[in-house]
Motif scaffolding. Structure first.
Motif, mmCIF file in Angstrom:
data_model
loop_
_atom_site.group_PDB
_atom_site.id
_atom_site.type_symbol
_atom_site.label_atom_id
_atom_site.label_comp_id
_atom_site.label_asym_id
_atom_site.label_seq_id
_atom_site.Cartn_x
_atom_site.Cartn_y
_atom_site.Cartn_z
ATOM 1 N N ILE A 1 0.841 -1.202 0.000
ATOM 2 C CA ILE A 1 0.000 0.000 0.000
ATOM 3 C C ILE A 1 0.874 1.249 0.000
ATOM 4 O O ILE A 1 0.631 2.204 -0.752
ATOM 5 C CB ILE A 1 -0.942 -0.002 1.222
ATOM 6 C CG1 ILE A 1 -2.000 -1.110 1.081
ATOM 7 C CG2 ILE A 1 -1.629 1.353 1.378
ATOM 8 C CD1 ILE A 1 -2.834 -1.316 2.328
ATOM 9 N N LEU A 2 1.910 1.249 0.829
ATOM 10 C CA LEU A 2 2.829 2.378 0.882
ATOM 11 C C LEU A 2 3.483 2.624 -0.472
ATOM 12 O O LEU A 2 3.538 3.770 -0.952
ATOM 13 C CB LEU A 2 3.900 2.127 1.948
ATOM 14 C CG LEU A 2 5.034 3.164 2.028
ATOM 15 C CD1 LEU A 2 4.487 4.535 2.381
ATOM 16 C CD2 LEU A 2 6.096 2.711 3.016
ATOM 17 N N LEU A 3 3.946 1.567 -1.128
ATOM 18 C CA LEU A 3 4.594 1.715 -2.428
ATOM 19 C C LEU A 3 3.612 2.240 -3.472
ATOM 20 O O LEU A 3 3.966 3.090 -4.301
ATOM 21 C CB LEU A 3 5.174 0.369 -2.876
ATOM 22 C CG LEU A 3 6.391 -0.132 -2.103
ATOM 23 C CD1 LEU A 3 6.816 -1.501 -2.603
ATOM 24 C CD2 LEU A 3 7.548 0.858 -2.218
ATOM 25 N N GLY A 4 2.383 1.717 -3.434
ATOM 26 C CA GLY A 4 1.380 2.191 -4.376
ATOM 27 C C GLY A 4 1.104 3.676 -4.217
ATOM 28 O O GLY A 4 0.973 4.411 -5.209
ATOM 29 N N MET A 5 1.023 4.131 -2.978
ATOM 30 C CA MET A 5 0.771 5.557 -2.720
ATOM 31 C C MET A 5 1.981 6.408 -3.110
ATOM 32 O O MET A 5 1.830 7.536 -3.600
ATOM 33 C CB MET A 5 0.438 5.765 -1.246
ATOM 34 C CG MET A 5 -0.722 4.931 -0.736
ATOM 35 S SD MET A 5 -2.305 5.406 -1.421
ATOM 36 C CE MET A 5 -2.862 6.584 -0.207
ATOM 37 N N ILE A 6 3.186 5.874 -2.914
ATOM 38 C CA ILE A 6 4.387 6.621 -3.285
ATOM 39 C C ILE A 6 4.443 6.826 -4.795
ATOM 40 O O ILE A 6 4.813 7.902 -5.280
ATOM 41 C CB ILE A 6 5.650 5.889 -2.777
ATOM 42 C CG1 ILE A 6 5.772 6.017 -1.252
ATOM 43 C CG2 ILE A 6 6.899 6.438 -3.449
ATOM 44 C CD1 ILE A 6 6.918 5.236 -0.654
ATOM 45 N N PHE A 7 4.058 5.814 -5.555
ATOM 46 C CA PHE A 7 4.124 5.904 -7.009
ATOM 47 C C PHE A 7 3.230 7.013 -7.560
ATOM 48 O O PHE A 7 3.527 7.594 -8.599
ATOM 49 C CB PHE A 7 3.744 4.569 -7.640
ATOM 50 C CG PHE A 7 4.898 3.622 -7.774
ATOM 51 C CD1 PHE A 7 6.006 3.961 -8.541
ATOM 52 C CD2 PHE A 7 4.882 2.396 -7.141
ATOM 53 C CE1 PHE A 7 7.080 3.093 -8.664
ATOM 54 C CE2 PHE A 7 5.943 1.514 -7.272
ATOM 55 C CZ PHE A 7 7.063 1.868 -8.030
ATOM 56 N N CYS B 1 -7.929 5.489 -4.490
ATOM 57 C CA CYS B 1 -8.001 4.399 -5.457
ATOM 58 C C CYS B 1 -6.651 3.696 -5.611
ATOM 59 O O CYS B 1 -6.585 2.472 -5.736
ATOM 60 C CB CYS B 1 -8.468 4.917 -6.810
ATOM 61 S SG CYS B 1 -10.217 5.344 -6.903
ATOM 62 N N ALA B 2 -5.576 4.484 -5.599
ATOM 63 C CA ALA B 2 -4.239 3.893 -5.727
ATOM 64 C C ALA B 2 -3.956 2.929 -4.583
ATOM 65 O O ALA B 2 -3.383 1.849 -4.793
ATOM 66 C CB ALA B 2 -3.188 5.002 -5.770
ATOM 67 N N GLY B 3 -4.346 3.311 -3.374
ATOM 68 C CA GLY B 3 -4.143 2.425 -2.231
ATOM 69 C C GLY B 3 -4.966 1.160 -2.331
ATOM 70 O O GLY B 3 -4.477 0.056 -2.036
#
Length: 389
Positions: A178-184, A324-326
């Motif tokens: 989740i963290l990586l998705g939000m960072i992207f 949505c990204a998360g």
């Protein structure tokens, strides 16, 4: 007063159809799994009840718009941390250790895994952090991007550390995904992300090398237990450990492989696989419906992720985009990890298949995440087309 026609136009029927197909798939697969005689409970009926509770969650959350969700984010995040801390200090009568993990509250008539809901709380909170940061820093700099990265990491760190105390490797990996998705999608410059991800990849490769060639050093200096190496060894060479840690993987490979192209048909199972109604439900689908049935299930997840991605790209509210990204990161990692572990592509971590595997907390947590998407389509369309605005 809003007319019924306007309300119906704000309902995401495409998402409802995808969930309906997953519900049918789940019930059929769970029914097959419980016919082996190793279970005394009617898991299909319970799964239907859990879906009904999930629908109730959707009906409640859909009434909250982006500003209300942002306002609740930190409160839900704090509630999640409190629940995780209570789980750690609770006596075994309330929070027993199951398969070595202290992850559930066991109350009369209720079993609850808080981490399944905290995943969604984390998504809402990280999205809020992104919004507030960009509002306060309209001009991007290396320093502001670095500070944003630190804030996102700290918000994720606290629930991550608490979950690792259980210990629950699968949920910890979901938090990181989740963290990586939000960072992207955060807008942080690649001048920071490339060295960061490169270092993380090198560290992962180094740990993997140490596990294979120098496990005693990890055991001595990092406190890694010998049984924790078993998952890696049984993943790389499952048939050597077939009688112990590699049992589930070898049986799963046999079940999926024996299904071949078309499968054996509904109810014609021959491979015994314990707890197949939960983490290894994909193995049931592969054996009974073969490559065709397994491909349909994978396609359902592709449609779900595509649908949410399309909504994220079309929304004009940044908070919904981050949200949505998360959700995409969480569902994608869940599906990829679960299916990957059943076919030997990834190590076994005990992550269920979203919306398909049996499990109350897991299903309700995923329905909670999907309720955010329903809330987005319901409230944004109201904003766009309401005559009084």
């Amino acid at each position: 007063m809003t007319s019924p026609n306007k309300n119906s136009s704000r309902i995401d029927y495409g998402l409802i159809l995808i969930l309906l197909m997953m519900f049918i798939t789940s019930c059929i697969a769970i029914y097959s799994a419980q016919t082996t005689g190793q279970y005394d409970s009617n898991f299909v009926l319970k799964q239907v009840l859990y879906y009904m509770v999930g629908i109730g969650i959707i009906l409640v959350v859909v009434r909250f718009d982006s500003e209300q969700l942002m306002g609740m984010a930190w409160y839900l995040y704090g509630l999640g941390l409190v629940l995780l801390m209570l789980l750690i200090v609770s006596p075994p009568s309330i929070a027993p250790r199951i398969n070595g993990a202290k992850s559930w509250f066991q109350l009369p008539g209720l079993s609850l895994q808080p981490s399944e809901f905290i995943k969604v709380f984390l998504i809402l909170t990280l999205a809020r952090v992104l919004i507030v940061h960009h509002q306060k820093n309209p001009v991007k700099t290396i320093r502001s991007d670095m500070w944003l990265l630190i804030k996102l990491g700290l918000v994720t760190l606290f629930p991550l550390l608490l979950v690792m105390q259980q210990p629950d490797l699968g949920t910890s990996l979901v938090f990181l995904s989740i963290l990586l998705g939000m960072i992207f999608v955060s807008g942080i410059t690649w001048k920071i992300l490339l060295p960061l991800f490169g270092s993380a990849a090198a560290l992962t490769a180094g740990i993997f090398y140490m596990v294979l060639w120098h496990p005693l050093l990890l055991e001595k200096y990092l406190g890694v237990k010998q049984y924790q190496f078993g998952r890696i060894y049984s993943w790389l060479d499952p048939y050597t450990y077939e009688s112990s840690t590699g049992f589930h993987l070898t049986r799963s490979l046999l079940a999926i492989g024996s299904g071949q192209t078309m499968g054996k048909g509904f109810g014609y199972r021959e491979v015994y696989l314990p707890e197949s109604h939960t983490d290894f439900i994909f193995s049931i689908i592969g054996e009974e419906y073969g490559f065709i049935g397994a491909s349909i299930v994978v396609s359902l997840f592709f449609l779900l992720v595509y649908h949410i991605t399309k909504l994220a790209l079309g929304t004009k509210i940044p908070y919904y985009t981050y949200m949505c990204a998360g959700v995409i990161a969480m569902i994608t990692f869940h599906a990829f990890q679960n299916i990957g572990m059943t076919i030997g592509l990834l190590p076994i971590t005990g992550i269920p298949l979203p919306f398909i595997s049996y499990g109350g907390s897991s299903l309700m947590g995923n329905m909670f995440a999907i309720s955010l998407i329903f809330s987005m389509t319901f409230n944004e369309r109201q904003y766009m087309f309401s005559s009084d605005r």
